[in-house]
Each structure stands twice: as C-alpha cells, then as structure tokens.
Design a protein around this motif. Sequence first.
Motif, short mmCIF file in Angstrom:
data_model
loop_
_atom_site.label_atom_id
_atom_site.label_comp_id
_atom_site.label_asym_id
_atom_site.label_seq_id
_atom_site.Cartn_x
_atom_site.Cartn_y
_atom_site.Cartn_z
N ARG A 57 -10.47 5.46 1.22
CA ARG A 57 -9.22 4.80 0.85
C ARG A 57 -8.36 4.55 2.08
NH1 ARG A 57 -7.56 8.41 -4.54
NH2 ARG A 57 -9.52 8.11 -5.65
N PHE A 58 -7.58 3.47 2.01
CA PHE A 58 -6.69 3.08 3.11
C PHE A 58 -5.30 2.84 2.55
CE2 PHE A 58 -11.00 1.77 4.05
CZ PHE A 58 -11.21 2.25 5.33
N ASN A 59 -4.30 3.12 3.38
CA ASN A 59 -2.91 2.98 2.91
C ASN A 59 -2.30 1.63 3.25
OD1 ASN A 59 -2.71 3.26 5.65
ND2 ASN A 59 -1.48 5.14 5.60
N LYS A 60 -3.07 0.70 3.85
CA LYS A 60 -2.55 -0.63 4.13
C LYS A 60 -3.72 -1.62 4.12
CE LYS A 60 -2.76 0.16 9.13
NZ LYS A 60 -1.97 0.16 10.40
N PRO A 61 -3.41 -2.90 3.91
CA PRO A 61 -4.49 -3.90 3.89
C PRO A 61 -5.02 -4.18 5.28
CG PRO A 61 -2.37 -4.96 3.67
CD PRO A 61 -2.09 -3.48 3.66
N GLY A 62 -6.11 -4.90 5.31
CA GLY A 62 -6.74 -5.26 6.57
C GLY A 62 -8.22 -5.47 6.39
N LYS A 63 -8.91 -5.47 7.52
CA LYS A 63 -10.35 -5.68 7.49
C LYS A 63 -11.08 -4.35 7.39
CE LYS A 63 -13.86 -8.57 9.66
NZ LYS A 63 -14.15 -9.50 10.77
N SER A 64 -12.13 -4.31 6.61
CA SER A 64 -12.89 -3.08 6.43
C SER A 64 -13.59 -2.68 7.72
CB SER A 64 -13.92 -3.25 5.30
OG SER A 64 -14.79 -2.15 5.27
N PRO A 65 -13.53 -1.39 8.06
CA PRO A 65 -14.28 -0.94 9.25
C PRO A 65 -15.78 -0.82 9.00
CG PRO A 65 -13.17 0.92 8.24
CD PRO A 65 -12.74 -0.30 7.47
N PHE A 66 -16.19 -0.95 7.73
CA PHE A 66 -17.60 -0.79 7.38
C PHE A 66 -18.31 -2.14 7.24
CE2 PHE A 66 -15.09 2.58 5.26
CZ PHE A 66 -15.51 3.66 6.01
N MET A 67 -17.66 -3.10 6.61
CA MET A 67 -18.26 -4.39 6.33
C MET A 67 -17.38 -5.51 6.89
SD MET A 67 -21.00 -3.56 4.64
CE MET A 67 -21.64 -2.13 3.78
N ASP A 68 -17.94 -6.68 7.03
CA ASP A 68 -17.19 -7.85 7.50
C ASP A 68 -16.50 -8.51 6.32
OD1 ASP A 68 -16.15 -9.81 9.07
OD2 ASP A 68 -18.01 -11.00 9.19
N MET A 69 -15.50 -7.77 5.80
CA MET A 69 -14.78 -8.27 4.64
C MET A 69 -13.41 -7.60 4.58
SD MET A 69 -16.87 -6.20 1.66
CE MET A 69 -15.89 -6.90 0.36
N GLN A 70 -12.51 -8.19 3.80
CA GLN A 70 -11.17 -7.67 3.67
C GLN A 70 -11.12 -6.54 2.63
OE1 GLN A 70 -8.54 -8.54 5.61
NE2 GLN A 70 -10.05 -9.74 6.75
N LEU A 71 -10.19 -5.61 2.83
CA LEU A 71 -9.98 -4.54 1.87
C LEU A 71 -9.38 -5.08 0.58
CD1 LEU A 71 -8.52 -1.78 4.23
CD2 LEU A 71 -10.89 -2.04 3.45
N VAL A 72 -9.67 -4.42 -0.54
CA VAL A 72 -9.24 -4.85 -1.87
C VAL A 72 -8.21 -3.85 -2.39
CG1 VAL A 72 -9.98 -5.33 -4.22
CG2 VAL A 72 -11.45 -5.95 -2.28
N PRO A 73 -7.11 -4.32 -3.00
CA PRO A 73 -6.11 -3.38 -3.53
C PRO A 73 -6.55 -2.75 -4.84
CG PRO A 73 -5.45 -5.62 -3.98
CD PRO A 73 -6.69 -5.72 -3.14
N LYS A 74 -6.11 -1.49 -5.04
CA LYS A 74 -6.32 -0.78 -6.29
C LYS A 74 -4.95 -0.60 -6.93
CE LYS A 74 -9.03 1.32 -9.23
NZ LYS A 74 -10.13 0.61 -9.89
N TYR A 75 -4.77 -1.14 -8.13
CA TYR A 75 -3.46 -1.16 -8.77
C TYR A 75 -3.28 0.04 -9.70
CZ TYR A 75 -3.36 -5.99 -7.12
OH TYR A 75 -3.40 -7.11 -6.35
N ALA A 76 -2.01 0.39 -9.90
CA ALA A 76 -1.69 1.50 -10.79
C ALA A 76 -2.08 1.21 -12.22
CB ALA A 76 -0.20 1.81 -10.70
N GLY A 77 -2.08 -0.03 -12.60
CA GLY A 77 -2.45 -0.38 -13.96
C GLY A 77 -3.91 -0.16 -14.28
N ASP A 78 -4.74 0.06 -13.22
CA ASP A 78 -6.16 0.27 -13.46
C ASP A 78 -6.48 1.67 -13.93
OD1 ASP A 78 -6.57 -2.29 -12.66
OD2 ASP A 78 -7.15 -1.79 -10.60
N THR A 79 -5.51 2.61 -13.85
CA THR A 79 -5.72 3.97 -14.35
C THR A 79 -5.01 4.12 -15.68
OG1 THR A 79 -3.77 4.85 -13.27
CG2 THR A 79 -5.80 4.82 -11.98
N LEU A 80 -5.33 5.22 -16.35
CA LEU A 80 -4.79 5.42 -17.69
C LEU A 80 -3.80 6.56 -17.74
CD1 LEU A 80 -8.07 4.95 -19.68
CD2 LEU A 80 -6.28 3.26 -19.27
#
Length: 486
Positions: A57-80
């Motif tokens: 997990r990361f606390n800010k957006p940006g480019k993934s250090p693992f893959m050549d792709m951007q990080l994706v946000p996880k929203y609070a609404g996705d949990t119950l």
Amino acid sequence: MTRRTLLLSMAALIVATGVGFGVGRMSGQPVGAASTPAPAEGRKVLYWYDPMVPAQRFNKPGKSPFMDMQLVPKYAGDTLGGAGVQIDPARVQSLGVRVATVERGALASGVTASGVIDFNERDVAIIQARAAGFVQRVYGRAPGDIVGAGAPLADVLVPEWAGAQGEFLAMRRVGDEALTRAARQRLQLLGMPPALVRAVERSGRVRNVVTIATPTGGVIKTLSVRNGMTVAAGQTLAEVNGLARVWLNAAVPEAMAGQVRSGETVTATLTAFPGQTFSGRVTAILPQAQADSRTLTARIELPNPAGRLRPGMYASVQFGGLQQPALLVPSEAVIRTGKRTLVMLARPGGRYEPAEVSVGREAGGRTEVLAGLSEGEKIVASGQFLLDSEASLSGVAARPLASGTLAAPAQSLFEGAGRVEQIKPDGVTISHGPIPAVPWPAMTMQFKLANPALAKGIRAGDRVTFTFEQRPAGPVVRRLAHSAAR
C-alpha cells in the motif's frame, strides 16, 4: 523560396516544443506520461495500490515501483465498515465457496504411536536358597524356557536340616508337647518350607534333600544353579517372569503427549497377527522424555492368556478410549497464518468476515475450537483463502478472539463414585465405576484437584463420591466427599 520555407518550418517546431515543455511543467509530469487516475468526487481514498501487487500500500498516487503502470486508489466505500466483504451470490458457486456449521460433538484422541512388547516387571519371582547346601541334581532347565508354577529346578542337600529334623522326631517320640512345639518352630526358623515340615512329621523320617521349584509360571530369565555346585543361604538361583500380562511401551510424540492420559483404553495391532486387535489400558506415562526422539513412553498393560504376545514384538497403538465433548469445525476451514489462526464467518446477504480463533486437538478431519466461535455459527469450509485475501485487501479487521465465546462442554459437571488409590498435593487417583454421561467404562485414572483442600480428610482406600468437569488439559475434580457406605 525553398530556403525560406525550411526556416519557417524550423521556427514552428521550436515554438511547439516550447509550448509542450511549458504545459508539462505546469502539469507536474513528463510529456507523454499516462495520467494518474483522479480520485472520484466525494469519495475518501484509503490508500493507493498496484493491482498486480495488492498487498503493498502507498499513501499517495504515482507510478508503481513494481510495474510500468499507475497506482490505483482504494476507496472507503469499498469496505463494509467492519462487517466483512460482500460477494455477489451469483459468483459464490463459481468461487467454490462451501459453508459448514459450528457444532458440538465428541472428539476422540487421534494419537497413533508405535510400541514394543516388554516383560511385565511387576510379575517377577526370585528363587533363592533358604539354607547352605550342595546341588545334587538339576532338571535340565535353561534361561528362556517357559515353565508352569511348581516346575522343579534342582535338588539341594542341606546338612543343617538333618540334625534339626532328627531332634524334632525325637521330641515327638518322647511325647512332650511343649518340646515338640519348640522343635517344630526351630525347623521353620531354619527356612524349611511348611510342606517339608509336614512331610517329615507324617513320614517320621529325616528329609534333608529339598527340591527347589518355581512359585509361579512364566519364562526363566536367569538360572544360576548347576549340578554339584555349593549354594549359600540367600543366594539367588533363578528369576522367573510371568507372561499372563505383558507391557506395551508406546513412544508418544512430545507434541501429542497432552492428549494421552493414564487410565484410557487403547487398541494395538501387531504385524505378527494381521487382522487382529488387542485391547489394553494405559497404566502409566513415564516421567522422563527421550531426548533423542522427543517422545514420552506410555506404559500399556495387555492381557496375554495364550502367551502369544512375546517381548520384543512390534505393535502399532491407537489411543482414543476417552471421547470428550468439544466444539468442532472442519479442519479445512482453519487458516493458520503463523501468528494467529482464523476462520471466515458466513454472514447473511453474502457477506463474509474473518474471525480469530483458538484451536486444540485435531482428529478425523475435525478440529476442536477452544475459543472464538459459538455453536451454530456458519463458517466457510472451502474457498476461504480467496475471501480472506479480499478481506485483507479491503482493510477488514478480523473479529478479535475476545468477541467469541469460550467453548464449554455440553454438560459442565459429571458425577462418579469409586475408591481412592493415591493422593497427591494437586491430584488424586480414583478407581471408579462406569460413568455413562461421558461415557467412560470402569477404570482407574488420575484427576486434578481444583483446590488441594478438597482432599482434606480423604485417605487412600476411602470410598468417595466426586464431581468433576472436563477440560482440554484433563478432568478436574470440583467436589470430593466420603460416600455414605464407608
């Protein structure tokens, strides 16, 4: 014209490059870079993650250090909100999710161990010379021979007995009752067997040659008498070990030693007798562990009426005479992470929640739950690892162990009656009758005392009634009192 056209084209290219560089500086990212997904309006972002490595997990957006792709946000609404994760019921079947019910039942000990038949050291007879003498005859015995009770070993001439028997016969002829009684007592003090004294009195003749015989049947372990030798008073001539009952010394792994208790019944199978089982009882668990194999020795007593069980034979032992009530779940439903143990609870509406549990014994594909679950709850028995991964990704915390209920037996207290065999500061050994509620047959076993004061006034040999409760570590006596008929 051609030169002028070329100059104008170069100027236009320079201007376009400058504009692009300026736009890139204003936007904060290089030209041609993919834009980071913007957070949805009005939704709180919990963290950012790489879909290919969701555990990081990361606390800010940006480019993934693992893959050549951007990080994706996880929203609070996705949990119950702590109620677990929700799965579309249409996808439950495709995920292979299978639900089981937490239920109460009897779980037998699942301990299997190997053992070796040994002599019963409590059934040993030592044959000694009662007086000094000379061996006149031996009966062809040798160590390892199996003999019956009363089997002759040797004839020994005892010169000292001849004179004492002559005096006894002389006193009988005189007719003095007091002197005859004293002479008879002297014969007994010299070590003569009562049968020999009666034979001398009946025949009226001196018998200074005595036949030494075995007092019990069994196998001759040692034999130290030979024809013509001189024996001294108290010298050991032979040692006979009985075979009516033998010991089976089973090597119980140290990790399973807590499941084996003195007094429980076991079954044994031997390679010498395929298809047959032999029943016995654990008489003792030896106090010292084997350092090289990390095992404890459970001493099992087996009846051997036909003498077929020979010391040195190998046997496989199955423990499980004591079935204890327990809260049970399928073993496949348990998730062991190394630091804690989890199960996935199945909630109404297709929701699933992880719960921490404490587990105990395992046998027959079922595991005992000591704490963390209640009877009747639904848990996931198949597909739980996928649900646990989704719950971890969604930030769903597992239900703590304190939220579950402590597993208690179906019946908290049981009653029994018997005789006290031994009392220790923290326990008591009782020979009790059958206890159908457990169920237990009549046997002798050890109980822990909830309070040492319970044994006050109780002594070995007393008839008592007692009340005990079943615990994972063994039965604990809560009440101990003398029975009405002492």
